[in-house]
Design a protein around this motif. Structure first.
Motif, short mmCIF file in Angstrom:
data_model
loop_
_atom_site.label_atom_id
_atom_site.label_comp_id
_atom_site.label_asym_id
_atom_site.label_seq_id
_atom_site.Cartn_x
_atom_site.Cartn_y
_atom_site.Cartn_z
N ARG A 166 3.80 8.21 -5.13
CA ARG A 166 4.13 8.81 -4.04
C ARG A 166 3.49 7.74 -3.21
N ASP A 167 4.04 6.56 -3.01
CA ASP A 167 3.99 5.71 -1.86
C ASP A 167 2.57 5.18 -1.98
N ALA A 204 11.42 7.57 -0.55
CA ALA A 204 10.22 7.70 -0.71
C ALA A 204 10.21 7.24 -1.96
#
Length: 655
Positions: A166-167, A204
Motif C-alpha cells: 500500500r503506497d 490509496a
C-alpha cells in the motif's frame, strides 16, 4: 607424494593440461534457459580433427528423467516427439538438440554422448524451463469489509516471491495460498488481504509485486482503492499493469488526440518502458500507457523503424489501419504479418489504456527503434517523438577448457577455450590463472560469424610444462564480454586430463659377469612419462636380511640420475638411471638391488628388483715350489697355492 633418497631427478613443477592427443573432443554449454512454449537448443559441439564420416559417428542424448530421447547411429536418426537432431549440422560437428514447444516436463539435466570410431566423449547440460507469472487484482466488497485478491498464475519454476503493498509499503497480515499445479505443469496461487476501509483510504494505491526467475525485473500491478460514498471514488486510478524496470526506461513519446479548444491534450501517452538491453532469444515486453480522454475506437499501434524501413505492428498486418474496438474490450492479440513472433496486447480501464508489445529479439533487430502511437487519434504535435532503441546482447557460452594436440613450442602446453554465440562482436577481457596465480591476459582469436548472426572465437593460453606438479592443480579462465557484464568462468582440474602419464620402468640390467673388485653399473630405463620431473631411490637388501635399505650417494655407491630427454612433441620424456659400485664377495654376494620410481601420475611407486648378485673372485696363484718330502722317492713334488677365489671349487688345473 613423498620421495625417498635422491635418485633420479628433481621434484615436479606445476603445469596445466587437457586431453592431449585425443582425436575426439567435445564441449557442451553449461545451461540453456527457454520460455515455456518456445524453441530451445541444447548446445553440444565436437571435433575429430578431420572431415566427419557419418558411417562411424554415433550420437545419443539422454535425459536424467526419461533416459534416451534422441539418437543418431551411422546415418539413421530416432527421436522423441518435439526433439530434432540435424544431420547436416552433425556433419560439421554440431550435435546440438533442438527442443520444440518447450514444456515443463523438459526441465532437467541432459547428457550429450558422441562416439566416433572407438572414441567416446560425454558432456552434460541443463535445460531451465521458465514461464513468467501473470497478475490480476480483484477488489471484493462484502458488507463493511473489503478483500484485495492478487491472483498469480502460469509461473514456473515454483520458486516465486509475491507481496502486497500500500503506497509502496509492504502490507502485513496478508495470506498466501499454497501453489497449485496447473494442467500444463505451471503453478498458480492467490494472495488475500482483508480490511475495513474508511473514507480517507479512498485513492490509496494498492499493488501486487511479483519476483520470479523468468522476469528480468519485478512485475507490478496496482490500482487506486475505491471506497463507496467517497468523493474521491470518481477520481480513482484504473488498473495499470507495468513492468518495473530498475535498469531505466528509454522513452518514446506517442501521439495523443489534441483538443482544439485551448490547445491542450485530452490524454497523455507515457514513454515506452523496456530493458536497457535485450537478451538474444529471451522474450522482451515493452509497455506504453495512455491516460485521459480516449475515444472508444482508439487503439495503440506500435511502430518499428530500422534504417529507411518503417513498419506498423498491428492486427491486420504491417501498414494496415486499426480496427474499431468496443469501449472496454477483452485483451486482444495483434498479429503482425511481417514480424512473426511479435505480439501486442492492450487493456482498457475507465481512465486509460495500457499496451504491451512482446517479441523475442534476434540479431537482425539490433538498432531498430520502437514507439507507440494512438490511432486514429494521432495528430502531428509538431515534435518528432523519441523512439526506444533495441540493443541486442548475448553472453558467450564457454566450452570446457581443452588441451590442444599440437604443442608449439614443445615445452609449453596450449590450453584453449571456445566462446560461442555472443553478440555484439568483441570480448572485453579474458584472463587465465592457475591455482590463484594470475597470468597475462589473452586476446581471443579465430573470430567467426555464426548462421544466426552471433559470433564465436577461441582463446589459447600456453603454460610452461615444467609448472605441472599435482593432479589437484586447476587452470581457470575468466571471460568478461563487456566492461559492465558479470564474468563467466571455466575451470579444468589437471587430474581430469590425460596429461599425467605414468612412466614405463624397465628391468634392471647389469654385466653378465660380476667380478669382485671391478666397478659394476646397474641400469634402469624410464620412458614415456609426463611431466618431465620424477623422483625415486635405489635400495639394497643383503642376503638373509628381511628389509631393503636405501642407498645414498657415497664412496661405496655412486648414483647416476641421468638427464631426461624429451620427445620431439614435448609430450613424453625418457632417461636412464644408474647405480655404480665396486662389489666384494663378503658384502655383495647374494644381495638384491631395487630401482624404485615415483611420479605424480603414479598412485604407488614402481619398483623393479634385480636377481641375487653372483660375485666371482679369481684365485691369486703363488709361485711354483718343490715340496721337501718326495713320496714316492722317484717323483719330484711340485706345488702351487691358489688363494682368495669365489665361489668354492676349481673346475680345471693343468700342469
Amino acid at each position: 607424494m613423498g620421495l625417498g633418497a635422491p635418485l633420479l631427478l628433481p621434484l615436479l613443477h606445476p603445469l596445466f593440461l587437457g586431453a592431449a592427443g585425443a582425436m575426439l573432443t567435445l564441449y557442451t554449454a553449461p545451461e540453456t534457459r527457454a520460455a515455456l512454449g518456445s524453441v530451445a537448443l541444447l548446445k553440444c559441439r565436437f571435433n575429430v580433427g578431420r572431415p566427419i564420416d557419418p558411417a562411424v559417428l554415433r550420437v545419443r542424448w539422454l535425459s536424467a528423467a526419461a533416459g534416451p530421447v534422441a539418437q543418431y547411429d551411422q546415418g539413421q536418426g530416432t527421436f522423441e516427439p518435439r526433439l530434432r537432431l540435424s544431420e547436416q549440422e552433425l556433419q560439421i560437428g554440431n550435435a546440438s538438440l533442438e527442443v520444440q514447444d518447450v514444456a515443463v516436463q523438459d526441465n532437467g539435466t541432459y547428457t550429450c554422448e558422441v562416439a566416433y570410431g572407438t572414441e567416446t566423449q560425454m558432456g552434460k547440460t541443463t535445460l531451465w524451463v521458465l514461464a513468467a507469472p501473470r497478475i490480476s487484482l480483484d477488489q471484493r466488497m462484502g458488507g463493511a469489509e473489503t478483500s484485495l485478491l492478487c491472483h498469480v498464475g502460469g509461473f514456473f519454476p515454483e520458486d516465486m516471491e509475491a507481496t502486497l503493498l500500500r503506497d509502496e509499503q509492504v502490507l502485513d497480515g496478508s495470506t498466501r495460498s499454497s501453489p497449485q499445479r496447473n494442467w500444463d505443469g505451471t503453478f498458480s496461487l492467490t494472495l488475500t488481504y482483508t480490511f475495513t476501509p474508511v473514507r480517507s483510504d479512498a485513492g490509496a494505491i494498492f499493488a501486487c509485486r511479483v519476483r520470479h526467475p523468468a522476469l528480468g525485473q519485478p512485475l507490478v500491478e496496482e490500482f487506486a482503492l475505491e471506497v463507496p460514498g467517497s468523493d474521491r471514488t470518481g477520481a480513482a486510478i484504473g488498473a495499470v499493469v507495468a513492468i518495473v524496470l530498475a535498469l531505466g526506461a528509454v522513452g518514446a513519446s506517442g501521439y495523443c488526440w489534441w483538443q482544439r479548444r485551448g490547445g491542450k491534450a485530452a490524454c497523455s501517452v507515457s514513454k515506452v518502458e523496456g530493458p536497457e538491453r535485450c537478451r538474444l532469444g529471451q522474450a522482451v515486453t515493452l509497455r506504453c500507457s495512455v491516460e485521459g480522454k480516449i475515444r472508444a475506437h482508439t487503439a495503440v499501434t506500435w511502430e518499428r523503424t530500422q534504417g529507411e524501413d518503417r513498419t506498423l505492428i498491428q492486427k491486420d498486418g504491417p501498414g494496415a489501419a486499426p480496427e474499431h474496438q468496443p469501449a472496454f474490450p477483452a485483451p486482444s492479440r495483434l498479429f503482425p504479418g511481417q514480424f512473426p513472433g511479435w505480439t501486442s496486447t492492450q487493456e482498457r480501464s475507465k481512465t486509460g489504456l495500457t499496451a504491451s508489445l512482446t517479441f523475442t529479439p534476434t540479431v537482425q533487430d539490433h538498432g531498430a527503434r520502437v514507439r507507440c502511437l494512438l490511432q486514429p487519434e494521432a495528430r502531428d504535435s509538431g515534435e518528432e517523438p523519441e523512439r526506444w532503441e533495441i540493443r541486442v546482447w548475448a553472453p558467450p557460452e564457454l566450452s570446457g577448457i581443452q588441451v590442444l594436440p599440437r604443442w608449439d613450442p614443445p615445452d609449453q602446453v596450449p590450453f584453449a577455450v571456445h566462446l560461442h554465440g555472443f553478440y555484439p562482436r568483441g570480448i572485453h577481457r579474458i584472463a587465465w590463472s592457475m591455482d590463484g596465480e594470475a597470468w597475462e591476459r589473452s586476446e581471443p582469436s579465430d573470430y567467426a560469424e555464426n548462421k544466426d548472426g552471433t559470433f564465436s572465437a577461441t582463446s589459447v593460453w600456453r603454460g610452461p610444462s615444467r609448472r605441472l606438479a599435482r593432479p589437484e592443480q586447476r587452470v581457470r579462465v575468466c571471460v568478461q564480454h563487456g566492461p559492465a557484464d558479470p564474468p563467466i568462468e571455466g575451470e579444468l582440474s589437471i587430474g581430469d586430463t590425460s596429461l599425467l602419464r605414468p612412466p614405463d620402468v624397465s628391468a634392471i640390467s647389469w654385466p653378465q659377469s660380476v667380478t669382485a673388485g671391478r666397478a659394476v653399473t646397474l641400469r634402469c630405463r624410464i620412458t614415456g612419462r609426463f611431466p618431465e620431473l620424477l623422483g625415486g631411490t635405489w635400495l639394497r637388501r643383503d642376503r638373509g636380511a628381511a628389509h631393503a635399505a636405501a642407498r645414498q650417494d657415497s664412496a661405496g655407491h655412486r648414483l647416476l640420475p641421468g638427464q631426461p630427454a624429451p620427445a620431439a612433441d614435448g609430450k613424453r620424456f625418457v632417461q636412464e638411471a644408474g647405480l655404480v659400485f665396486t662389489p666384494s664377495v663378503r658384502r655383495d654376494h647374494g644381495a638384491e638391488y631395487t630401482c624404485r620410481v615415483e611420479h605424480v601420475a603414479l598412485v604407488q611407486p614402481v619398483a623393479k628388483r634385480s636377481a641375487e648378485l653372483q660375485v666371482r673372485a679369481p684365485p691369486d696363484v703363488s709361485g711354483i715350489q718343490v715340496l721337501p718330502r718326495w713320496d714316492p722317492p722317484d717323483q719330484v713334488p711340485f706345488a702351487v697355492r691358489l688363494h682368495g677365489f669365489h665361489p668354492r671349487g676349481i673346475p680345471r688345473i693343468a700342469w
